[in-house]
Write an enzyme that holds these catalytic residues in place. Structure first.
Site, mmCIF file in Angstrom:
data_model
loop_
_atom_site.group_PDB
_atom_site.id
_atom_site.type_symbol
_atom_site.label_atom_id
_atom_site.label_comp_id
_atom_site.label_asym_id
_atom_site.label_seq_id
_atom_site.Cartn_x
_atom_site.Cartn_y
_atom_site.Cartn_z
ATOM 1 N N GLY A 18 0.809 -1.212 0.000
ATOM 2 C CA GLY A 18 0.000 0.000 0.000
ATOM 3 C C GLY A 18 0.848 1.270 0.000
ATOM 4 O O GLY A 18 0.416 2.313 0.471
ATOM 5 N N LYS A 34 -1.818 3.868 -6.069
ATOM 6 C CA LYS A 34 -2.458 4.017 -7.373
ATOM 7 C C LYS A 34 -3.761 4.813 -7.286
ATOM 8 O O LYS A 34 -4.503 4.681 -6.324
ATOM 9 C CB LYS A 34 -2.780 2.627 -7.931
ATOM 10 C CG LYS A 34 -1.542 1.778 -8.134
ATOM 11 C CD LYS A 34 -1.889 0.308 -8.252
ATOM 12 C CE LYS A 34 -0.638 -0.538 -8.256
ATOM 13 N NZ LYS A 34 -0.912 -1.960 -7.998
ATOM 14 N N GLU A 53 4.282 -7.065 -10.662
ATOM 15 C CA GLU A 53 4.468 -5.635 -10.930
ATOM 16 C C GLU A 53 5.881 -5.388 -11.454
ATOM 17 O O GLU A 53 6.854 -5.882 -10.878
ATOM 18 C CB GLU A 53 4.245 -4.828 -9.649
ATOM 19 C CG GLU A 53 2.829 -4.939 -9.114
ATOM 20 C CD GLU A 53 2.545 -4.002 -7.932
ATOM 21 O OE1 GLU A 53 1.363 -3.737 -7.694
ATOM 22 O OE2 GLU A 53 3.493 -3.556 -7.252
ATOM 23 N N ARG A 92 -2.689 -12.011 -4.555
ATOM 24 C CA ARG A 92 -4.109 -11.840 -4.207
ATOM 25 C C ARG A 92 -4.824 -11.183 -5.370
ATOM 26 O O ARG A 92 -4.212 -10.835 -6.368
ATOM 27 C CB ARG A 92 -4.213 -10.924 -2.987
ATOM 28 C CG ARG A 92 -3.471 -9.614 -3.244
ATOM 29 C CD ARG A 92 -3.768 -8.561 -2.224
ATOM 30 N NE ARG A 92 -2.811 -7.459 -2.288
ATOM 31 C CZ ARG A 92 -2.908 -6.403 -3.071
ATOM 32 N NH1 ARG A 92 -3.926 -6.291 -3.898
ATOM 33 N NH2 ARG A 92 -1.994 -5.453 -3.069
HETATM 34 P P1 ADP Z 1 -3.236 -2.886 -5.385
HETATM 35 O O1 ADP Z 1 -1.856 -3.210 -5.802
HETATM 36 O O2 ADP Z 1 -4.234 -3.985 -5.473
HETATM 37 O O3 ADP Z 1 -3.686 -1.635 -5.977
HETATM 38 P P2 ADP Z 1 -2.746 -1.585 -2.937
HETATM 39 O O4 ADP Z 1 -1.275 -1.576 -2.737
HETATM 40 O O5 ADP Z 1 -3.424 -0.333 -3.331
HETATM 41 O O6 ADP Z 1 -3.075 -2.761 -3.890
HETATM 42 O O7 ADP Z 1 -3.428 -2.172 -1.655
HETATM 43 C C1 ADP Z 1 -4.700 -2.743 -1.686
HETATM 44 C C2 ADP Z 1 -5.295 -2.680 -0.324
HETATM 45 O O8 ADP Z 1 -4.561 -3.487 0.543
HETATM 46 C C3 ADP Z 1 -5.319 -1.331 0.262
HETATM 47 O O9 ADP Z 1 -6.490 -1.271 1.011
HETATM 48 C C4 ADP Z 1 -4.079 -1.307 1.133
HETATM 49 O O10 ADP Z 1 -4.249 -0.400 2.199
HETATM 50 C C5 ADP Z 1 -4.028 -2.722 1.595
HETATM 51 N N1 ADP Z 1 -2.698 -3.301 1.779
HETATM 52 C C6 ADP Z 1 -1.758 -3.506 0.839
HETATM 53 N N2 ADP Z 1 -0.695 -4.123 1.354
HETATM 54 C C7 ADP Z 1 -0.953 -4.337 2.654
HETATM 55 C C8 ADP Z 1 -0.243 -4.950 3.730
HETATM 56 N N3 ADP Z 1 0.965 -5.485 3.565
HETATM 57 N N4 ADP Z 1 -0.835 -5.000 4.930
HETATM 58 C C9 ADP Z 1 -2.048 -4.458 5.107
HETATM 59 N N5 ADP Z 1 -2.773 -3.889 4.136
HETATM 60 C C10 ADP Z 1 -2.237 -3.811 2.937
HETATM 61 P P1 ADP Z 2 3.882 -1.608 -2.482
HETATM 62 O O1 ADP Z 2 4.060 -2.986 -1.935
HETATM 63 O O2 ADP Z 2 3.690 -0.587 -1.446
HETATM 64 O O3 ADP Z 2 2.883 -1.583 -3.595
HETATM 65 P P2 ADP Z 2 5.952 -1.413 -4.533
HETATM 66 O O4 ADP Z 2 7.262 -2.095 -4.405
HETATM 67 O O5 ADP Z 2 4.966 -2.006 -5.462
HETATM 68 O O6 ADP Z 2 5.320 -1.266 -3.087
HETATM 69 O O7 ADP Z 2 6.196 0.100 -4.907
HETATM 70 C C1 ADP Z 2 5.147 1.052 -4.897
HETATM 71 C C2 ADP Z 2 5.418 2.117 -5.945
HETATM 72 O O8 ADP Z 2 6.660 2.787 -5.677
HETATM 73 C C3 ADP Z 2 5.568 1.582 -7.347
HETATM 74 O O9 ADP Z 2 4.329 1.447 -7.993
HETATM 75 C C4 ADP Z 2 6.464 2.625 -8.019
HETATM 76 O O10 ADP Z 2 5.726 3.743 -8.449
HETATM 77 C C5 ADP Z 2 7.364 3.054 -6.880
HETATM 78 N N1 ADP Z 2 8.633 2.294 -6.883
HETATM 79 C C6 ADP Z 2 8.891 1.161 -6.192
HETATM 80 N N2 ADP Z 2 10.157 0.730 -6.413
HETATM 81 C C7 ADP Z 2 10.712 1.618 -7.269
HETATM 82 C C8 ADP Z 2 12.014 1.772 -7.854
HETATM 83 N N3 ADP Z 2 13.003 0.912 -7.610
HETATM 84 N N4 ADP Z 2 12.222 2.828 -8.694
HETATM 85 C C9 ADP Z 2 11.233 3.720 -8.944
HETATM 86 N N5 ADP Z 2 10.010 3.647 -8.407
HETATM 87 C C10 ADP Z 2 9.725 2.626 -7.571
HETATM 88 MG MG MG Z 3 3.025 -2.632 -5.395
#
Ligand code: ADP
Ligand code: ADP
Ligand code: MG
Length: 446
Positions: free
Chosen positions: A163, A236, A276, A293
């Site tokens: 998130g 997002k 991703e 998920r």
């Molecule tokens: P997506 O990649 O599906 O868009 P998000 O990163 O926006 O997912 O997260 C989807 C939902 O899950 C959000 O409600 C976020 O707050 C929650 N969420 C994501 N990762 C975690 C986590 N590790 N623990 C608790 N809640 C999470």
């Molecule tokens: P989360 O589990 O919170 O979704 P992600 O690893 O998917 O975390 O990263 C969330 C966002 O942060 C990505 O969608 C991207 O926009 C940015 N991000 C993550 N890693 C990188 C990176 N190495 N370089 C640039 N942007 C990044």
């Molecule tokens: Mg992510």
């Protein structure tokens, strides 16, 4: 197929799963917190049980109460939705111990992919390119050394993150020590795990992700990609498929899809999942993480692939073999999703009671939400009120349909972000199709 399942979630995603179950003739059990007694998912389910107070720890994360409800009600499977327990390997393991099917991959896969640092190594071993970086950081001094070695800017990322939380950008090596401490504290508070690793900050880049669907018989398909670079604070806001930045780059697309299938096969993935990537405009892409998920933005894929992901999650969890092969998958038309969040113009969460509601409609317009006039939006949970998704023949038409739909949407009683979404849909950079993860930082400049 299961006769009865429990939905361990709330809001729009609980409603989404209940709807799929109704169509499939599967009975549903809802669970709810005291704050959600009047919620839509409770009204729509065949049975509903209050499992605790408003705080997530007391209800939607209350494993004992959820398992007790499943067993007492005779539900033989649990759909965790997204967030809450959906990526909790310990919970998936307990489900297995109690003989309840967890609708998702095995606890072993959740564990491996949920640790983002271990997932990177897993991807690398499966031949998927990863962002240059390092393994777990032992302390602030190592963070500084690694920032120097990898070269700034870098990101410090929590291995348990999700998130958008637990991520810090570092522009000068000397700032890495403080950023490390911050990321660690944030991750400890949010996930109970403060371990962090470091990655090169890839810029300019697109967040492009690939939808995977796998059964328990070794069949793995990809269902196209989604462009999710419209983000604020790494969260997002708007997603679309196909990714316009890959127009004319079917070679890159195919490599991304193949890498996603290779990785899913390598870890014996089952169910719906998302890989991703960061995509740079020169054709290179890097694995970022795997979400084990259903994704918030899954309807975008449903609109372009004509495949109901939730129904397939249930079917593969029940042991059904996928009846289609990769060559049978056809991605057509263009879909866009706007997340409608309860927030004020300063992005602060807004809560209250919905006093008036009008939702857009029409051909290929879908509004996934749990709202109704009188619905309460409590302060304890995610601020997303719903998702507006449209589909049309071309991106341009989809943009027009989304604008028309957003202008029709009326939600009174809480503040919401549809005006911001309209601004995005008017932005020249967004309209060009070649926008990057920093779009929101200069939305009003171009
Ligand atoms: P997506 O990649 O599906 O868009 P998000 O990163 O926006 O997912 O997260 C989807 C939902 O899950 C959000 O409600 C976020 O707050 C929650 N969420 C994501 N990762 C975690 C986590 N590790 N623990 C608790 N809640 C999470
Ligand atoms: P989360 O589990 O919170 O979704 P992600 O690893 O998917 O975390 O990263 C969330 C966002 O942060 C990505 O969608 C991207 O926009 C940015 N991000 C993550 N890693 C990188 C990176 N190495 N370089 C640039 N942007 C990044
Ligand atoms: Mg992510």
């Amino acid at each position: 197929m299961f006769e009865k399942i429990l939905i361990a979630n709330r809001g729009e995603i609980a409603v989404r799963v209940i709807r799929a179950c109704k169509e499939m003739g599967v009975k549903t059990v809802a669970v709810f917190s005291t704050a959600d007694a009047e919620a839509l998912h409770v009204a729509l389910a065949d049975e509903a049980y209050c499992i605790g107070g408003p705080r997530p720890q007391d209800s939607y994360l209350n494993e004992d109460a959820i398992l007790t409800c499943a067993i007492a009600s005779g539900a033989t499977a649990i759909h965790p939705g997204y967030g809450f327990l959906s990526e909790n390997a310990g919970f998936a393991r307990r489900c297995r111990e109690y003989g309840v099917v967890f609708i998702g991959p095995s606890p072993e896969v959740i564990e491996r992919m949920g640790d983002k640092d271990a997932a990177r190594r897993c991807a690398r071993d499966a031949g998927v390119p990863i962002v240059p970086g390092c393994d777990l950081l032992q302390g602030p001094e190592e963070a500084v050394r690694e920032a120097e070695r990898i070269g700034c800017p870098v990101l410090i990322k929590a291995r348990a993150g999700g998130g958008g939380r637990g991520i810090r950008r570092v522009d000068r090596p000397e700032d890495a020590a403080a950023a490390f401490q911050e990321a660690k504290l944030e991750a400890e508070a949010a996930f109970g795990d403060g371990e962090c690793y470091m990655e090169k900050f890839v810029f300019p880049a697109h967040h492009v992700e690939v939808q995977v669907l796998a059964d328990a018989h070794g069949n793995v398909v990809t269902l196209g990609e989604r462009e999710c670079s419209v983000q604020r604070r790494n969260q997002k806001l708007l997603e679309e498929s196909p990714a316009p930045c890959l127009d004319g780059r079917d070679d890159v697309r195919e490599r991304m899809f193949k890498a996603a299938r290779d990785l899913a096969r390598a870890v014996h993935y089952t169910g719906a999942g998302t890989i991703e990537y960061l995509y740079a405009d020169d054709g290179s892409f890097y694995f970022m993480e795997m979400n084990t998920r259903l994704q918030v933005e899954h309807p975008v894929t449903e609109f372009v692939s004509d495949i109901d992901l939730v129904k397939w999650q249930l079917r593969v969890a029940a042991g059904t073999e996928l009846p289609f092969a990769q060559d049978d998958i056809r991605i057509s038309k263009h879909a866009i999703e706007c997340r409608i969040n309860a927030e004020d113009p300063e992005f602060k969460p807004s809560c209250g009671t919905v006093s008036m509601l009008h939702t857009p409609n029409g051909p290929w317009v879908r509004f996934d939400s749990a709202l109704f006039p009188g619905a309460s939006v409590p302060p304890y949970y995610d601020s997303m009120l719903g998702k507006l998704i449209v589909r049309a023949g071309t991106r341009e038409e989809a943009v027009r349909k989304m604008r028309a739909s957003l202008t029709e949407l009326v939600i009174e009683g809480v503040q919401e972000n549809s005006d911001l979404q309209l601004d995005i849909l008017e932005n020249p950079e967004f309209l060009s199709g070649n926008y990057h993860t920093d779009l929101m930082e200069h939305l009003y400049e171009s």
